[in-house]
Scaffold this motif. Sequence first.
Motif, PDB file in Angstrom:
ATOM      1  N   PHE A 171      67.507 -22.966 -49.753  1.00 11.09           N
ATOM      2  CA  PHE A 171      66.499 -21.952 -50.069  1.00 11.09           C
ATOM      3  C   PHE A 171      66.163 -21.101 -48.852  1.00 11.09           C
ATOM      4  O   PHE A 171      65.795 -19.945 -48.991  1.00 11.09           O
ATOM      5  N   ILE A 208      68.623 -23.915 -59.611  1.00  9.36           N
ATOM      6  CA  ILE A 208      67.187 -23.636 -59.718  1.00  9.36           C
ATOM      7  C   ILE A 208      66.755 -22.756 -58.553  1.00  9.36           C
ATOM      8  O   ILE A 208      66.102 -21.724 -58.740  1.00  9.36           O
ATOM      9  N   ILE A 209      67.172 -23.172 -57.350  1.00  8.64           N
ATOM     10  CA  ILE A 209      66.768 -22.447 -56.143  1.00  8.64           C
ATOM     11  C   ILE A 209      67.341 -21.043 -56.158  1.00  8.64           C
ATOM     12  O   ILE A 209      66.618 -20.046 -56.028  1.00  8.64           O
ATOM     13  N   ASN A 224      65.999 -18.680 -58.984  1.00  6.76           N
ATOM     14  CA  ASN A 224      64.617 -18.246 -58.824  1.00  6.76           C
ATOM     15  C   ASN A 224      64.464 -17.250 -57.686  1.00  6.76           C
ATOM     16  O   ASN A 224      63.653 -16.332 -57.770  1.00  6.76           O
ATOM     17  N   ILE A 225      65.219 -17.441 -56.614  1.00  6.56           N
ATOM     18  CA  ILE A 225      65.076 -16.506 -55.498  1.00  6.56           C
ATOM     19  C   ILE A 225      65.724 -15.171 -55.833  1.00  6.56           C
ATOM     20  O   ILE A 225      65.156 -14.113 -55.565  1.00  6.56           O
ATOM     21  N   ILE A 250      62.281 -23.517 -64.737  1.00  2.00           N
ATOM     22  CA  ILE A 250      61.062 -23.449 -63.932  1.00  2.00           C
ATOM     23  C   ILE A 250      59.979 -22.677 -64.669  1.00  2.00           C
ATOM     24  O   ILE A 250      58.813 -23.099 -64.718  1.00  2.00           O
TER      25      ILE A 250
END
Lengths: 382, 404
Positions: free
Chosen positions: A200, A321-322, A325-326, A337
């Motif tokens: 991340f 996920i990381i 989302n970023i 999420i």
Amino acid sequence: MMLEYVLKRFFSFVPTLFMVALILFFIKTILPGDPVDKMMLVDGELDIASITYISEYRKVQQRLGLNKPTFYFAIVPRSYPSNRWDIIPLSSREKVIDDYHNSHRLEWPRWEWNGTDNQFHKWICAFTKGDWGASIIDQKQVSSKVSVAIKWTFFLLLLSLFFAIMISIPFGFWLSQGKSNFLKTILEKWSFLFFSVPLFWLCTLAVVFLTTEQYGSWTNWFPSIGLDPTYQRVGFWEGIGRYGNKLILPAICWTLHSMAYMSTQLKVSMQNQLSMDYLITAYAKGLSITQGARSHAFKNAMIPMITLIIGSIPGAMAGSIIIENIFNIPGMGRLLIAAIYQSDWNVVMAIVMIIAFITMLCYLLADLLYAYVNPKIRWKSK
Amino acid sequence: MRDFVKSYRKGFFPVEIKWSCRILLVFLLIAIFGKFIANDVPIIGKKDGHVCFPVVMDIANDLGIINWKNRYSYNHLDQKYDFAVKPIIPYNSRYMDNANSGYVSPFVKQEVKHLYYRHWLGTDGLGRDVLAGLIRGSWIAMIISLFSVLLALAIGIPIGLLGGFYGNKDWALSYLEIITVVLLAIVGLYYSFYFLHGRVDLMVMILLFSLLFWSVKWLQSRFYPNAKTRSIPLDSILNKWVEIFKSIPTLIILFLFLGVFVKTGVWSIVLIIGGITWVRISRYIRAETLATKETDFIKSLKAMGNSDWNILVRHLLPVVIPPVLVSIIFLVGSVILMEATLSFFGIGLSVEEVSWGGMLSEARKYFGAWWLALFPGLVLFTIIAALGNIGQYATKRLNPRLQE
């Protein structure tokens, strides 16, 4: 023999998936917050002061099936309601439960047998039939939402996995060959660095420094992150065509991260093979060093790599996920999420079950391929 | 430990490992004495003739020993002392400098009275000092990783030992004992779900129940010694449980558990991370126990008539632990990373608490704040790289068997 083994493993998925479903359902039932209330908020019917509130509440509750008992059986204190959602004055529900927990009196339990007419049974039957329910947020079918998201996730995942394999295998091979020199040492150190960089942080740095004009126009190499919501209206491949440029940076970050690990592992495994006795025999028979490395050591060194590459897919699901989302990619990670934040449990449960299934499938595939390329391992039916 | 220090002094370790150890030591010192390094109250202050120790009071306030009213809502920087020994950094991680709020870069001119009050690594959107936040974040990271790993060890070691030692057949209980265990489990779950008030209750309950179980066992051995027994497939149960945990990535389990609860904090993070990661420890312990169980010295101990408890605790445990130490080092690194990832997504820690991940996520709100993107990540990366370095080296040195 092999078919038997595969079938056996495949059937062993069922209890594990059932347990995962059970745990998920347990979390869902104990968490605070009220899906009925949320639903009414979405529908615009929420008005606690109105007289029809309770009847409206009952209606929505019935539609969601939340008026039913939670599980097949229940062991609850005597004066405790069998269903939390039955404590209707919503504002006082948490207080009632808190008061109950804080009152220092022990009570004899009440045993309840609910039969198959309960929430869990209904949900798991529908789930196995492919009816995953509707999302609370926008009333869309979960299956359609997930099927869109899973395409984006897997496109990105396979893209970066492909590049990582394509780069790391020649790179790791080259690292293991010959004496170490300055360049090799430097590159090895760098790959170790990339391996221990948190994903991340790498992504945040990339987003901050490479997609904006904050630090001069020369840093603005990549298009700004995030897809506008029109991707939902076009098909998947058209969406890729339109927004493919936004996937470049996440793919690079992901590739860098997994490449470092893979090339280091390949190097270690090559070095193990190069120190084996069979290569000395091969050299004694007149093979050149490169020939021995290429045609003998490399093949054997790739065996653990297969397990590693396929085994990295489950980890990559967490990485998605990381990344998503970023970089704001509409994949499974972002959907998960968002659903967790909004306690949209139909979506959460569907995605987690899919991830659990894919994970177990990957482990099975890794075992099978490992056994396929390594004849030393026999199929065991036990 | 003494051997470690001696070999460190003699130059036994390579340069990278030495530096990694130094980095970790500095990190630990900063984490422990963080309140003395960065705080808005002086370490020793003299006011109206009597001496006070505000930093010590601050620590006591954090621990809940004393109640310091208006600790964070009152500007302590402007307080006048006759004499004061001030910390190196005059800011608390929560202190909001209103004059320098809104992402002030470390290199621009800041609205400060004196160079001493300068924000050396800039500020975030609320005017909180980044350097003070980094120091506070190291405390959080240390606490969470330490206690999570301790919890994971406390759960993982006994379960792994029992699973490896007894396997599927060797642990047998009579029907009476099985019924007692099941009943106690149901009653315990019922009680702890509806009537439990805090940790003391839990301790008392566990003690009471184990006492009950042992007394049942004793009564049985007294009056009905030849009871029919049935073996418990301990190892299969453990394996099944591990498989469930393995089938969902750890990060997703963490999000699931922590994302849905409104009230979370350091201790719930510790509880859940420890409650998930013990699986890794128990896997290693089980494998080691299985290997050691078959050795001659354990067999001869059994033949000599040692009790199982004696063998497990006094002979097996000391043999099994050292190979697992390496995986503990890796576990510490991954726990720090997990915590940072969680707070990066704003899950787990409360909003006021400053941590590395939370600071990094501030950079996403305003892309111009490169110092918020760079420094917390750099610290995180340094710690994880140092831990990884030491772990890799230890794997190579201590245990070539674990290398895959």
